[in-house]
Design an enzyme around this catalytic site. Structure first.
Site, PDB file in Angstrom:
ATOM      1  N   SER A  26       0.757  -1.358  -0.161  1.00 14.48           N
ATOM      2  CA  SER A  26      -0.183   0.391  -0.123  1.00 14.48           C
ATOM      3  C   SER A  26       0.970   1.305  -0.317  1.00 14.48           C
ATOM      4  O   SER A  26       1.450   1.571   0.983  1.00 14.48           O
ATOM      5  CB  SER A  26      -0.764   0.103   1.183  1.00 14.48           C
ATOM      6  OG  SER A  26      -1.906  -0.954   1.305  1.00 14.48           O
ATOM      7  N   LYS A  35      -7.487   1.467  -2.531  1.00 12.92           N
ATOM      8  CA  LYS A  35      -6.785   0.884  -1.239  1.00 12.92           C
ATOM      9  C   LYS A  35      -6.839   1.843  -0.085  1.00 12.92           C
ATOM     10  O   LYS A  35      -7.847   1.856   1.122  1.00 12.92           O
ATOM     11  CB  LYS A  35      -5.464   0.439  -1.105  1.00 12.92           C
ATOM     12  CG  LYS A  35      -4.739  -0.015   0.042  1.00 12.92           C
ATOM     13  CD  LYS A  35      -5.846  -1.168   0.661  1.00 12.92           C
ATOM     14  CE  LYS A  35      -5.739  -1.468   1.803  1.00 12.92           C
ATOM     15  NZ  LYS A  35      -3.793  -1.963   2.022  1.00 12.92           N
ATOM     16  N   LYS A  42       0.066   5.609   8.043  1.00 14.53           N
ATOM     17  CA  LYS A  42       0.604   5.565   6.924  1.00 14.53           C
ATOM     18  C   LYS A  42       0.058   5.771   5.659  1.00 14.53           C
ATOM     19  O   LYS A  42      -0.207   6.881   4.733  1.00 14.53           O
ATOM     20  CB  LYS A  42       2.161   4.784   6.378  1.00 14.53           C
ATOM     21  CG  LYS A  42       2.122   5.186   4.910  1.00 14.53           C
ATOM     22  CD  LYS A  42       2.134   3.724   3.829  1.00 14.53           C
ATOM     23  CE  LYS A  42       1.532   2.604   4.564  1.00 14.53           C
ATOM     24  NZ  LYS A  42       1.560   0.997   3.456  1.00 14.53           N
TER      25      LYS A  42
END
Length: 302
Positions: free
Chosen positions: A101, A176, A244
């Site tokens: 990701s 995502k 993150k």
């Protein structure tokens, strides 16, 4: 790809997610050579019939597909572009599948760089956590070229229960990011509900059962509620990584001029969890943040 939809795969990054994913590729009949900076992480892959490489340079030359599952954008860039990286050693026409990701703009840049080196690049982040990786039921959102997606599909199906080509390079990472926004908000809502119920001495096990049967039911509730109640926050998807991901959400939203009030709040709450020392815990440990704010923080042994 070689043979009857059987690939030779170099899998780079054999952590919590990467190890079971590589194992499921072997079980699907693919030839898998794994590489991890910590060599011991290759043991489970070798045990089921895969092999281990001592370096990226050793892992990738014979691969039809190079799969990556590493923590962040800088890690992907290093694995691909370093002097001892994938671009320097992969055979022309290799399909690179990045399950990590990362930032959508980095995915686009890596796709362009891969093309310049004669390769194809798919950004293919996953959702489903460690349980989905072990079961081979991950949801995989894929951005990139149609032909590369078609080539990689048998490998994607070895690890995913839902595989969708969602658009050009970077699109997988955008989906995502949206996923991570929704998951974080659901975890926080569940955590607040359970702390609320505990404070009122409700039978929480019964409450979870009835909530799961109504409109409040969700995969997050199914997978996280009982772990929250046990204060079991052994990491699957760590708060550090979800932090993150929410940074990616807020930056991409700002770039598009989209307002995400809940996304901004979740980024703050996730950052608070990290600041309070919970970064290495499962993202279900947002529960601890609710307890902390409520003056009710306690550990599993209490």
């Amino acid at each position: 790809m070689k043979g009857h939809h059987v690939a030779t795969i170099a899998f780079i990054g054999l952590g919590v997610m990467g190890s079971p994913m590589s194992i499921n590729m072997v079980r699907a009949g693919h030839t898998v050579v794994g590489y991890n900076r910590t060599p011991a992480r290759s043991a489970e892959l070798v045990k089921v019939g895969g092999s281990a490489a001592a370096s990226i340079a050793q892992a990738v030359p014979d691969a039809d597909i190079v799969a990556l599952m590493v923590p962040d954008s800088t890690d992907v860039e290093k694995v691909l572009t370093a002097d001892d990286g994938v671009f320097a050693h992969a055979t022309p026409h290799t399909v690179i599948v990045d399950f990590s990701s990362i930032r959508p703009d980095v995915a686009v840049r890596m796709a362009d760089a891969a093309l310049a080196h004669g390769h194809s690049f798919l950004d293919a982040p996953v959702s489903g956590g460690e349980e989905g990786a072990i079961a081979g039921t991950l949801s995989i959102m894929v951005g990139g070229d149609d032909a590369a997606f078609a080539t990689a599909t048998p490998v994607l199906e070895a690890v995913g229960g839902t595989v969708a080509h969602v658009g050009p390079s970077g699109s997988g990472q955008l989906v995502k990011a949206a996923n991570q926004l929704m998951v974080a908000a659901n975890i926080e809502a569940l955590a607040e509900a359970l702390v609320f119920l505990e404070a009122h001495d409700v039978d929480t096990a019964a409450a979870v059962r009835v909530l799961a049967g109504g409109l409040a039911g969700s995969s997050v509730l199914d997978h996280k509620a009982h772990r929250m109640l046990r204060r079991d926050f052994a990491p699957g998807a760590r708060i550090d990584l979800h932090h993150k991901d929410l940074g990616i959400v807020t930056a991409a939203a700002r770039d598009a001029g989209v307002i995400t009030p809940i996304g901004s709040l979740m980024a703050t709450l996730m950052a608070s969890a990290r600041a309070n020392g919970d970064g290495g815990l499962d993202h279900g440990a947002l529960f601890r943040g609710v307890e902390r704010l409520s003056g009710r923080l306690r550990e599993a042994s209490d």
